[in-house]
Design a protein around this motif. Structure first.
Motif, short mmCIF file in Angstrom:
data_model
loop_
_atom_site.label_atom_id
_atom_site.label_comp_id
_atom_site.label_asym_id
_atom_site.label_seq_id
_atom_site.Cartn_x
_atom_site.Cartn_y
_atom_site.Cartn_z
N ARG A 128 2.46 22.45 -16.19
CA ARG A 128 2.62 23.51 -17.19
C ARG A 128 2.51 22.93 -18.59
N ARG A 141 -7.11 22.18 -17.70
CA ARG A 141 -6.34 21.91 -16.49
C ARG A 141 -6.98 22.60 -15.28
N ARG A 142 -7.36 23.87 -15.43
CA ARG A 142 -7.99 24.59 -14.31
C ARG A 142 -9.30 23.92 -13.90
N ASN A 154 -4.89 24.84 -20.85
CA ASN A 154 -4.88 25.47 -19.54
C ASN A 154 -6.28 25.61 -18.96
#
Length: 467
Positions: free
Chosen positions: A308, A431-432, A428
């Motif tokens: 996260r 990260r994906r 994010n």
């Protein structure tokens, strides 16, 4: 945070220590140097300051308990900067890169010697570290660093056969790997609580349950707390993930990311049977790495970073709760060790890791306030590096003419992250892409081109969140 919700390591350490109730600061006091934060960085800085000048009045204030932050809840992997040598050389030149790598390796043994000298029982075991590949795509990932280290004549790494890797790692999931003896593991909260004991014995004043409510700048900065205050010639902010909230000028130099861990019930005979008999730390070749190790009691700890990202670097409540990714970590543990699928998980926890743009920590003083120093940005690899952070901050505070004060890490941050919401959205998205890329590699499928290109954006900061 209650005793029941304390991270596993800290709960274990406090149960062993049975400390007296903390005494919050309840009046105004004066100090030569005041330190905010009772973790590794703050305690190492205080200890090194007193070692340089025993007459110094050094005061530490800590918002809760010493070790409540990253110092008491990290994975306990004692790792060095050797794999970051190419980045260090690119940023600081060959001579300083070589010095920093060697200093980080020497720090591993310096921490061991310090613990032995002061009787700190921190379960510190220098059994080395194993960096592995768990998919064909990860094989060769360490080659650039290893070649550069060999060319500089400073490599401690040894290439192992697949059979040797699997024997040392206790798992057939590892396809290749390299071993370094300049590494190991430690119970991190026992270490930080041991440093607290040594600091008190040296005459350092520590007030726990004493959060800083305001920093008043001036010729002598003033730290205000709920019930008292500290006036000092110099202040050191050793608060890591809490730094962006206190210093807006550094808010774009860090990004807070979670690191999540699980630990099993004790099963020493079963770990012995797998070959996990010592304190070696095992780290895979992913961008957001998995890392694991055995404890002396026969528990197996496994962790992973990068689950996260905190929007606007807010310290969300989920940083202080059991991991929301415990089920994912359980599946990964079972993937490494199918025979342990029935071994219960004793606890899970999470915490904020302060990542810098370079993946390296930085130190310096606030703009227009040379008497307020800071250190942060360990990027999930701070157990050993905070020892050097203490050297740097002590040298800056005392204005020593040595290699630590003149170290390029002591010149403030390098690089910024974009402003919000671009930072959070971008982190994010990357990260994906990394997850998609590595899933395809695990399954032997082609990696989508968009995922491959986006995943490269994470390369500058290197592998993440092991310490």
């Amino acid at each position: 945070m209650t005793q029941e919700t304390l991270p596993f390591w800290l709960a274990e350490a406090l149960a062993r220590e049975q400390p007296a109730d903390p005494i919050p600061l309840g009046q105004h006091i004066e100090a030569d140097i005041a330190i905010v934060g009772g973790g590794y960085t703050g305690l190492w800085s205080a200890i090194k300051l007193k070692q340089q000048d025993p007459a110094l009045r050094v005061v530490i204030i800590e918002r809760a308990l010493c070790g409540i932050g990253a110092s008491g809840r990290n994975g306990g992997c004692l790792l060095t900067w050797s794999t970051k040598y190419p980045s260090l050389r690119r940023l600081f030149g060959e001579q300083e890169a070589t010095r920093l790598v060697q200093a980080s390796e020497q720090a591993v043994f310096a921490i061991r010697d310090f613990c032995q000298h002061h009787g700190i029982e921190a379960q510190l075991r220098l059994d080395g570290t194993l960096y592995t590949a768990t998919s064909p795509a990860q094989q060769g990932g360490m080659a650039p660093a290893l070649v550069a280290l060999e060319q500089a004549g400073i490599s401690r790494w040894q290439s192992l056969s697949p059979e040797e890797v699997q024997a040392r790692a206790g798992s057939k999931a590892h396809l290749a790997g390299h071993f370094s003896p300049a590494a190991g593991s430690v119970q991190p909260a026992l270490l930080v609580r041991g440093l607290r004991r040594v600091a008190l014995a040296l005459g350092i004043v520590i007030h726990e349950q004493t959060p800083m409510t305001r920093l008043v700048h001036g010729a002598r900065p003033l730290l205000e707390t709920p019930l008292g205050s500290v006036g000092a010639d110099k202040v050191i902010l050793a608060i890591n993930a809490w730094l962006p909230r206190q210093c807006r000028q550094l808010s774009r130099n860090l990004i807070l990311v979670s690191s999540d861990m699980v630990i099993t019930d004790p099963a020493p005979e079963r770990l012995d049977a797998l070959g996990l008999r010592d304190g070696i730390s095992v780290v895979d070749g992913r961008t957001f790495v998995h890392y694991y190790r055995r404890t002396p009691a026969g528990r197996l700890m496994l962790g992973k970073g990068g689950n996260r990202f905190a929007f606007a670097n807010r310290l969300h409540p989920w940083f202080d709760r059991p991991s929301a990714f415990a089920a994912d970590l359980r599946r990964r543990l079972d993937g490494f060790f199918p025979s342990l699928a029935d071994l219960p998980i004793a606890a899970s926890w999470t915490g904020p890791s302060d990542r810098s743009a370079t993946g390296l920590p930085f130190f310096g003083h606030l703009e227009d306030h040379p008497n307020v120093l800071y250190g942060a940005g360990y990027s999930g690899n701070g157990v050993v590096q905070s020892w050097m952070g203490g050297e740097i901050l002590a040298a800056l505070a005392l204005e020593l003419d040595n290699e630590w004060r003149h170290c390029p890490l002591a010149r403030g941050p390098r690089g910024q992250f974009p402003p919000e919401p671009i930072r959070w959205l971008g982190a994010n998205l990357v990260r994906r892409a990394i997850l998609r890329k590595e899933q395809a590699e695990d399954e032997g499928r082609p990696v989508p081109s968009w995922a491959r290109h986006l995943a490269r954006l994470a390369d500058a900061a290197g592998k993440a969140d092991k310490g």
